[in-house]
Design an enzyme around this catalytic site. Structure first.
Site, PDB file in Angstrom:
ATOM      1  N   ALA A  54      13.162   2.992  17.062  1.00  0.00           N
ATOM      2  CA  ALA A  54      13.062   3.740  15.791  1.00  0.00           C
ATOM      3  C   ALA A  54      13.860   3.088  14.676  1.00  0.00           C
ATOM      4  O   ALA A  54      14.363   3.771  13.780  1.00  0.00           O
ATOM      5  CB  ALA A  54      13.507   5.192  15.988  1.00  0.00           C
ATOM      6  N   ASP A  98       6.832  -7.603  18.929  1.00  0.00           N
ATOM      7  CA  ASP A  98       7.410  -6.294  18.619  1.00  0.00           C
ATOM      8  C   ASP A  98       7.960  -5.671  19.903  1.00  0.00           C
ATOM      9  O   ASP A  98       7.227  -5.067  20.686  1.00  0.00           O
ATOM     10  CB  ASP A  98       6.334  -5.399  17.994  1.00  0.00           C
ATOM     11  N   ILE A 147      11.882   8.742  13.570  1.00  0.00           N
ATOM     12  CA  ILE A 147      11.416   9.415  14.783  1.00  0.00           C
ATOM     13  C   ILE A 147      10.432  10.517  14.425  1.00  0.00           C
ATOM     14  O   ILE A 147       9.348  10.636  15.005  1.00  0.00           O
ATOM     15  CB  ILE A 147      12.600   9.990  15.580  1.00  0.00           C
ATOM     16  N   ARG A 151      16.800   8.390  24.889  1.00  0.00           N
ATOM     17  CA  ARG A 151      16.430   6.988  25.118  1.00  0.00           C
ATOM     18  C   ARG A 151      17.339   6.064  24.322  1.00  0.00           C
ATOM     19  O   ARG A 151      17.845   5.050  24.831  1.00  0.00           O
ATOM     20  CB  ARG A 151      14.982   6.750  24.691  1.00  0.00           C
ATOM     21  N   ARG A 205     -11.332   1.906 -10.948  1.00  0.00           N
ATOM     22  CA  ARG A 205     -11.813   0.976 -11.984  1.00  0.00           C
ATOM     23  C   ARG A 205     -11.510   1.533 -13.361  1.00  0.00           C
ATOM     24  O   ARG A 205     -11.399   2.747 -13.571  1.00  0.00           O
ATOM     25  CB  ARG A 205     -13.319   0.779 -11.833  1.00  0.00           C
ATOM     26  N   SER A 234     -21.433 -20.871  -5.809  1.00  0.00           N
ATOM     27  CA  SER A 234     -20.702 -19.591  -5.845  1.00  0.00           C
ATOM     28  C   SER A 234     -21.143 -18.661  -4.721  1.00  0.00           C
ATOM     29  O   SER A 234     -20.350 -17.847  -4.234  1.00  0.00           O
ATOM     30  CB  SER A 234     -20.901 -18.903  -7.201  1.00  0.00           C
ATOM     31  N   ARG A 256     -10.244  -5.734  -5.923  1.00  0.00           N
ATOM     32  CA  ARG A 256     -10.695  -6.335  -4.669  1.00  0.00           C
ATOM     33  C   ARG A 256      -9.555  -7.100  -3.992  1.00  0.00           C
ATOM     34  O   ARG A 256      -9.339  -6.995  -2.780  1.00  0.00           O
ATOM     35  CB  ARG A 256     -11.866  -7.289  -4.926  1.00  0.00           C
TER      36      ARG A 256
END
Length: 571
Positions: free
Chosen positions: A28, A111, A150, A175, A234, A342, A388
């Site tokens: 945590a 992680d 937590i 823990r 927009r 393009s 975008r």
């Protein structure tokens, strides 16, 4: 620096080799949040990166946490069998990570807790054998931040599915306390590491090597883990809608759109505040816009209500160059070769004297860091090309997908970054009248699947077709004002009053005193509910009052006309 336009034989960029970024810290402490945030940024840079979570792998591999040995999370009383099972999970996880490197991955983010010297040495030995660079990121937090983490994240994890929240909180703290006894922080080693204290409040850096590691450190200096929402919309239509050079102001349709946007968003935020959890999370709303006239004009209604509006020069639309003002058909006829290029490379291609999406992404990098640093709820009023890029960054899309993102005028995109990813929703609040339909003419823009319109939230209905049950209240409002019914902002004012007024009779409605300054005679929530951004309603982390009308970097004559008129508060 956005994703480069070149590729290498190895697939690795920035001459950085392969890097294992290993998290270090007690549970945590924000390791998952930082891991996911780094992944988003690295992919924006074009780096092949992936997160490998030991906790996710353990749940996938071993199933329901209730089936784990009772001493699995207790290092002071762990049996030999439990220790063997934990080490097996770590070995299998590192096999997966090394396979990822062998298949061409450049950065792996591991992680896991890695709280002891022995665990970190285990990782260093593997990386030395596989010729992979390693850096550690240690996260340290105060108990107050830990408890917030937590409650916000861990109680919703699969480990506590079906648990009473207070029992789960107590179990998770046990823990942490068990692991604290064996925690060995990183102290004065020679290898590269970063200590992140209280999620970015303080950073300690040691022996960082190379450009890519330096970029990661700079990114970590700009992040936080405060819950907030980012809205995107927009700008309204202008008199010279498809001319870059003209920089025209809003047309009448554009002005109507700007007020519809303000009314819809404020009503939605007020509706959200009826939920106590959402009310506690909601923060001051700040509006970002470009310095172009139609963007500034779309932000004007928010400034009139006292909201903070910030103009950012980097958010100007993509420069179309020689194809300015041309339709797709005209571009294809006049410049067939450029048009074909393009279509084949919409992200990298630039028309003569124009910008590509890559150029725009590079220009927007300072805005991206500001986006990570800001702790307010944000409304970004921008041009299609800019939205975008920002949407693709927040969602972790590949650079090549940026031109495919479609955000239509009349759609409000709501984005909520979380520890385990980014949640987005799209609400349709406005559609143009006949003859003013939105046309995408930006060079290289392709129809896509991202950001497509979604159903409005419950209780909002469709702007042009008010939901059932609103007829009596809508008719009453129109009768009080003596005018002809019109679909638009008026009935939106009623939506957030629904929970309190759905059982009222017509006679009770006629005598109701639920009114507010901006809605005239429309039935409304009490005035206290309108102070959604006042300092009485939330704790501002920057010590600023909630709804002050500040003027920052605003040079637009459109907003300048409102500067002296904008009230400090609107409730």
């Amino acid at each position: 620096m956005a994703a480069p336009l070149y590729s290498t034989e190895s697939g690795r960029l920035y001459h950085a080799g392969q890097i294992l970024i290993s998290c270090v810290g007690l549970p945590a402490r924000g390791k998952t949040h930082i891991s996911r945030s780094m992944l988003r940024y690295l992919r924006w840079l074009g780096v092949k990166a992936e997160v490998f979570s030991l906790g996710d792998y353990r749940r996938k591999r071993l199933g329901n946490p209730a089936n784990l040995p009772k001493d699995y999370f207790s290092p002071d009383s762990r049996s030999a069998e439990s220790e063997k099972l934990r080490q097996q999970m770590k070995n299998e996880m590192m096999d997966i990570v090394m396979k990822y490197f062998h298949e061409g991955g450049q950065v792996a983010i591991y992680d896991a807790n890695n709280t002891t010297i022995a665990e970190r040495q285990f990782l260093r030995d593997i990386c030395a054998r596989e010729h992979v660079n390693i850096m550690f990121i240690e996260t340290i937090c105060s108990d107050a931040i830990v408890e917030k983490n937590i409650r916000a994240v861990k109680l919703a994890s699969p480990d506590y599915k079906g648990w009473n929240p207070e029992d789960a909180l107590k179990d998770y703290w046990s823990r942490i306390r068990n692991q604290e006894k064996f925690y060995q922080p990183i102290e004065n080693p020679s290898f590269p590491y970063v200590k992140v204290i209280d999620i970015g409040e303080r950073i300690i850096v040691n022996n960082i090597q190379g450009y890519l590691q330096s970029r990661i450190v700079f990114f970590l200096m700009n992040i936080h883990n405060r819950y907030r929402k980012i809205y995107m919309a927009r700008s309204g239509a202008s008199y010279a809608e498809h001319s870059y050079k003209a920089d025209a102001g809003l047309s009448e349709v554009g002005e109507a759109y700007s007020y519809a946007l303000r009314d819809f968003l404020l009503n939605k935020r007020q509706q959200d505040r009826l939920d106590p959890v959402e009310r506690a999370r909601q923060r001051r709303l700040v509006v970002w816009t470009s310095a172009r006239r139609r963007c500034a004009g779309t932000a004007k209604p928010f400034l009139e209500f006292g909201y903070k509006v910030i103009e950012r020069g980097q958010m100007a639309e993509i420069n179309p160059g020689i194809v300015d003002g041309l339709s797709r058909k005209e571009i294809k006829q006049l410049y067939p070769d450029e048009y074909e290029r393009s279509i084949k490379e919409p992200y990298a291609h630039r028309f003569p004297r124009a910008e590509s999406y890559h150029d725009l992404s590079v220009r927007l990098e300072p805005t991206i860091f500001e986006l990570e640093r800001d702790r307010s709820d944000l409304l970004i009023i921008g041009h299609g090309s800019v939205l975008r890029c920002l949407f693709a960054y927040l969602k972790g899309l590949a650079p090549a997908d940026i031109p495919k993102v479609m955000i239509q005028r009349g759609d409000l995109v709501e984005i909520a970054p979380t520890s385990y990813g980014v949640v987005s929703k799209t609400y349709t609040f406005w559609r143009p009248p006949a003859g003013h339909e939105d046309v995408q003419t930006e060079p290289g823009t392709m129809p896509g699947t991202y950001g497509s319109p979604a159903n409005p939230p419950a209780g909002f209905g469709n702007l042009l077709n008010p939901p059932p049950g609103f007829a009596a209240r809508y008719s009453l409002d129109i009768a009080n004002e003596g005018r002809t019914p019109t679909a638009g902002r008026d009935w939106l004012a009623l939506t957030e009053a629904t929970p309190r007024m759905q059982n009222l009779t017509l006679e009770e409605l006629q005598t109701a005193s639920l009114k507010s300054p901006q809605w005239g005679n429309a039935p409304h929530l009490p005035d206290e509910a309108l102070k959604e951004d006042s300092d009485e309603q939330y704790e501002d982390p920057d010590g600023e009052s909630g709804n002050t009308c500040e003027w920052e970097k605003a040079k637009s004559p459109v907003l300048a006309n409102v500067k002296e008129q904008a009230p400090g508060r609107y409730a």
